[in-house]
Design a protein around this motif. Structure first.
Motif, mmCIF file in Angstrom:
data_model
loop_
_atom_site.group_PDB
_atom_site.id
_atom_site.type_symbol
_atom_site.label_atom_id
_atom_site.label_comp_id
_atom_site.label_asym_id
_atom_site.label_seq_id
_atom_site.Cartn_x
_atom_site.Cartn_y
_atom_site.Cartn_z
ATOM 1 N N THR A 141 95.894 -31.595 -46.965
ATOM 2 C CA THR A 141 96.623 -30.401 -47.382
ATOM 3 C C THR A 141 98.106 -30.723 -47.535
ATOM 4 N N ARG A 148 99.489 -33.572 -48.152
ATOM 5 C CA ARG A 148 99.700 -34.392 -49.348
ATOM 6 C C ARG A 148 99.618 -33.527 -50.593
ATOM 7 N N ALA A 149 98.663 -32.578 -50.591
ATOM 8 C CA ALA A 149 98.490 -31.711 -51.756
ATOM 9 C C ALA A 149 99.709 -30.832 -51.973
ATOM 10 N N LYS A 150 100.480 -30.606 -50.896
ATOM 11 C CA LYS A 150 101.695 -29.798 -51.035
ATOM 12 C C LYS A 150 102.813 -30.572 -51.709
ATOM 13 N N GLY A 151 102.634 -31.882 -51.816
ATOM 14 C CA GLY A 151 103.678 -32.707 -52.405
ATOM 15 C C GLY A 151 104.592 -33.331 -51.375
ATOM 16 N N VAL A 152 104.169 -33.342 -50.129
ATOM 17 C CA VAL A 152 104.963 -33.953 -49.070
ATOM 18 C C VAL A 152 104.957 -35.470 -49.263
ATOM 19 N N SER A 153 106.112 -36.087 -49.041
ATOM 20 C CA SER A 153 106.180 -37.536 -49.239
ATOM 21 C C SER A 153 105.366 -38.239 -48.163
ATOM 22 N N GLU A 154 104.901 -39.442 -48.482
ATOM 23 C CA GLU A 154 103.995 -40.166 -47.595
ATOM 24 C C GLU A 154 104.627 -40.402 -46.222
ATOM 25 N N LYS A 184 106.851 -38.559 -44.696
ATOM 26 C CA LYS A 184 106.874 -37.325 -43.910
ATOM 27 C C LYS A 184 105.464 -36.944 -43.467
#
Lengths: 329, 382
Positions: A229, A231-237, A239
């Motif tokens: 989830t 990652r799907a939000k666009g959080v950098s790897e 973080k």
């Protein structure tokens, strides 16, 4: 939360009562008897009383003629009044002897625990995030080597390399030969240099299990749905790993670290003995072998208290890092 | 690749060979993916039809496992038009979810890899090929332009962070100049939009304090936070009871018309598909066996698998002792046959079925099927 802590402390006191009962019984049943050794010695002196008479007299004066339950009650009474007695072997009050040796053990334990955390957690995370890569294999393999190495073997290898071959450090002892001639700064540095090898030994043999533990937990968390989830939000790897995943990995880790707090005071018997460091592990071992009941009882009770405290601390820390176990106040 | 003598058994030699072959392929693909500074021209592409939001073109997503290569998605082609809902149906393990994860590049790497094909994403003024896009660039699109509603509400939220913080994270990532107060306002608004009454309270709660239905709403709110143009709903209602299901579907429909986005709706509930979708794609064993508008698929199912699926759903007012189930089981994904994958379970086989996997046959402009029964009557139905 306060109610919970009070309840836990009360339960701990109950447990402590039974623990001391068990260890008192065991200590009394030990084959190593201080009194017997002493009676043997005294009876060999020329013109002395026979062994049996000495034994009876000494048993009476050391309070060993009482049966175990009565002896326990007597010990407990003294203990509760803060009267811990005198050490038989060291012939000083137990607390005094304890105070003189606990410092060095604590310093060794604390430094190696901190080093362990600093080394194990980041490496465990790296191994988990790069699972099946070269770095993972190197880290996992060295962790396994660390776990598998016996302390005595590893300590000997270290001594061989750094003390015998390279001659940088002393093989054993807490102070150097010319300790008395050094100024206070020199004395401090001398002591530090004598602690390097023991601390290195302690850290390396115990860092592996924490590292593997971190790796396993991190792997489990990284496969969780909420990481996807994130990652799907666009959080950098970065973080994802150090914010989302690490917070969850912390949950089991605090249990381990909280539980290892008593280890800071219990000393490291084998390491201290190998390096002849007069720490609590070494001294308590000597006391136990000599059948020194007051010192052994004090030491074991102290460890029992610390273990119960460690459990309580890790439970409280658990609630701090995991909102699911927070108890409504 | 793996020559399984009996199912599930591999000799040491075989497993070494597999591991070696896998490593080679994975390393090549990973090297390509890990390059720094990929020029935009490499993944810039053009849509075949500007009215499409997403075009999957001959997508192959494989998992390189120790037992062999699992061809989860094996040549999938379909498109999601702008502002429409496309339902993807098929039984468990047919590659529905993997197709959608490919669109977000959320596959479990390094084992899961897109090995071939394009996923064209229409960004309005330009189009990107997701399959070739570097990970860092995609981060700006995820959650912002394409977002996903996950199927497991109980585990999709991070247990250690508050609902508010988890929702705000999406806003923070994609709206750099938004103030803290605005973010909170928007978060509360989102929670209200998905029908959470006590939005101020929920904002401060942890996931474990909410019920499954509430969590699913939070997941939906999270997916909708940045008004994405493409929403992937991966079985958003499977974990919910029927009453909540209807509410969630209503919610999605309302939102679609509000922000005019395209929805890729994955489910194995045909009733939900009939209600939600404009187009239906039927997948079987990693391939699309039939696709068309919802009416075409429901009124006139062509592929024997689709016909079987339709027969196996309960119908109101019809008394049956036992629901129909398609006999047999899906072929082993590691060792797919070279003929039609459905042949062994099919009760309508024709002579040609022994041949290679059937190509796509158009029954109408929109209705396509991969089955030999229709070879020869191409476009007759138009």
């Amino acid at each position: 939360m306060r109610k919970y802590i009070i309840k836990r402390i009360l339960v701990s006191i109950g447990i402590l009562f039974f623990v001391t009962l068990v260890i008192y019984t065991l200590v009394r049943c030990l084959p190593a008897s201080y009194v017997e050794t002493m009676a043997m010695q005294l009876s060999t002196a020329p013109g002395s009383k026979p062994y049996e008479e000495w034994l009876a007299q000494l048993n009476a004066s050391y309070g060993l003629d009482q049966p175990i339950p009565a002896g326990y009650v007597h010990w407990l009474g003294d203990f509760l009044r803060g009267n811990f007695g005198d050490s038989w072997k060291f012939t000083v009050p137990v607390v005094e002897e304890f105070k003189s040796v606990i410092g060095v053990s604590f310093v060794m334990g604390a430094i190696s625990l901190i080093l362990e955390l600093i080394i194990a957690i980041p490496l465990g995370i790296i191994a988990a995030t790069k699972q099946y890569s070269k770095s993972d294999y190197i880290i996992s393999a060295s962790a396994l080597v660390g776990i598998s190495l016996p302390t005595f073997f590893f300590a000997t290898v270290l001594k061989l390399i750094f003390a015998v071959k390279l001659g940088w450090l002393d093989t054993h002892g807490f102070v150097g030969r010319n300790f008395a001639q050094l100024d206070s700064m020199g004395q401090f540095l001398d002591k530090c240099s004598h602690l390097i090898l023991p601390i290195a030994t302690l850290t390396i043999v115990s860092v592996g299990s924490l590292m593997r533990y971190t790796r396993t937990n991190m792997l489990e968390v990284l496969n969780a749905d909420y990481i996807r989830t994130a990652r799907a939000k666009g959080v950098s790897e970065k973080k994802v790993i150090y914010h989302h995943a690490f917070r969850n990995t912390l949950i089991p880790l605090v249990t381990i670290v909280g539980g290892s707090l008593p280890g800071l005071f219990s000393g490291a018997l084998i390491t201290e003995t190998l390096f002849s460091i007069p720490g609590i592990g070494y001294v308590s071992y000597q006391a136990m072998v000599a059948g020194d009941i007051p010192f052994t009882m004090f030491y074991l009770t102290f460890i029992a208290v610390l273990t119960l405290l460690g459990n309580l601390i890790s439970d409280i820390l658990y609630a701090v890092v995991d909102p699911r176990v927070r108890i409504a106040s | 690749m793996a020559k399984n003598k009996s199912e599930g058994y591999l000799s040491a030699k075989e497993s070494r060979q597999i591991a070696k072959a896998n490593r080679k392929v994975i390393n090549d693909l990973e090297k390509k993916r890990k390059r720094k500074k990929v020029p935009e021209s490499e993944y810039l592409t053009t849509m075949h039809d500007d009215k499409n939001a997403v075009e999957f073109d001959n997508l192959h997503t494989y998992f390189f496992t120790d037992a062999g290569v699992v061809k989860s998605v094996d040549g999938v082609t379909f498109e999601v038009p702008v502002g429409k809902t496309v339902g993807v149906v098929g039984e468990s393990g047919c590659g529905k979810s993997v197709t959608s994860l490919s669109l977000m590049q959320l596959l479990q790497r390094p084992q899961g890899q897109i090995v071939e094909g394009e996923i064209r994403l229409n960004l309005g003024d330009k189009a990107y090929d997701i399959a070739k896009m570097p990970y860092e660039k995609l981060q700006d699109l995820r959650g912002n332009f394409v977002s996903m509603i996950f199927q497991e509400p109980m585990t999709a939220l991070n247990p250690v962070f508050r609902i508010g913080a988890q929702l705000e994270e999406v806003l923070e990532l994609h709206n750099k100049d938004m103030s803290k107060d605005d973010m909170k306002k928007r978060t509360i608004e989102l929670l209200e939009m998905v029908g959470i009454a006590n939005s101020e309270g929920v904002y401060k709660m942890f996931p474990h304090e909410l019920s499954g239905g509430m969590r699913q709403r939070v997941v939906i709110a999270m997916a909708l936070a940045c008004n994405p143009k493409v929403i992937i709903a991966d079985e958003p209602t499977t974990a919910l009871d029927v009453t909540i299901q209807a509410q969630v579907l209503d919610l999605l429909r309302g939102l679609k018309s509000k922000i005019n986005s395209s929805i890729m709706f994955i489910t194995h509930d045909l009733g939900v598909i009939a209600e939600m979708a404009d187009y239906v794609v039927v997948m079987y064993a990693g391939r699309v066996v039939e696709k068309g508008t919802t009416e075409e698929i429901f009124e006139n199912p062509a592929h024997p698998y689709t016909i079987g699926l339709m027969a196996s759903k309960p119908v109101v007012g019809k008394q049956v002792d036992e629901l129909y189930s398609i006999p047999g089981k899906v072929p082993n994904p590691i060792d797919m046959p070279n003929y039609c994958y459905f042949k062994d379970r099919c009760n309508m086989c024709v002579g040609q079925c022994d041949g290679a996997y059937p190509g796509e046959i158009s029954l109408s402009d929109t209705h396509k099927v991969s089955c030999y029964r229709y070879s020869g009557n191409e476009k007759k139905g138009v």
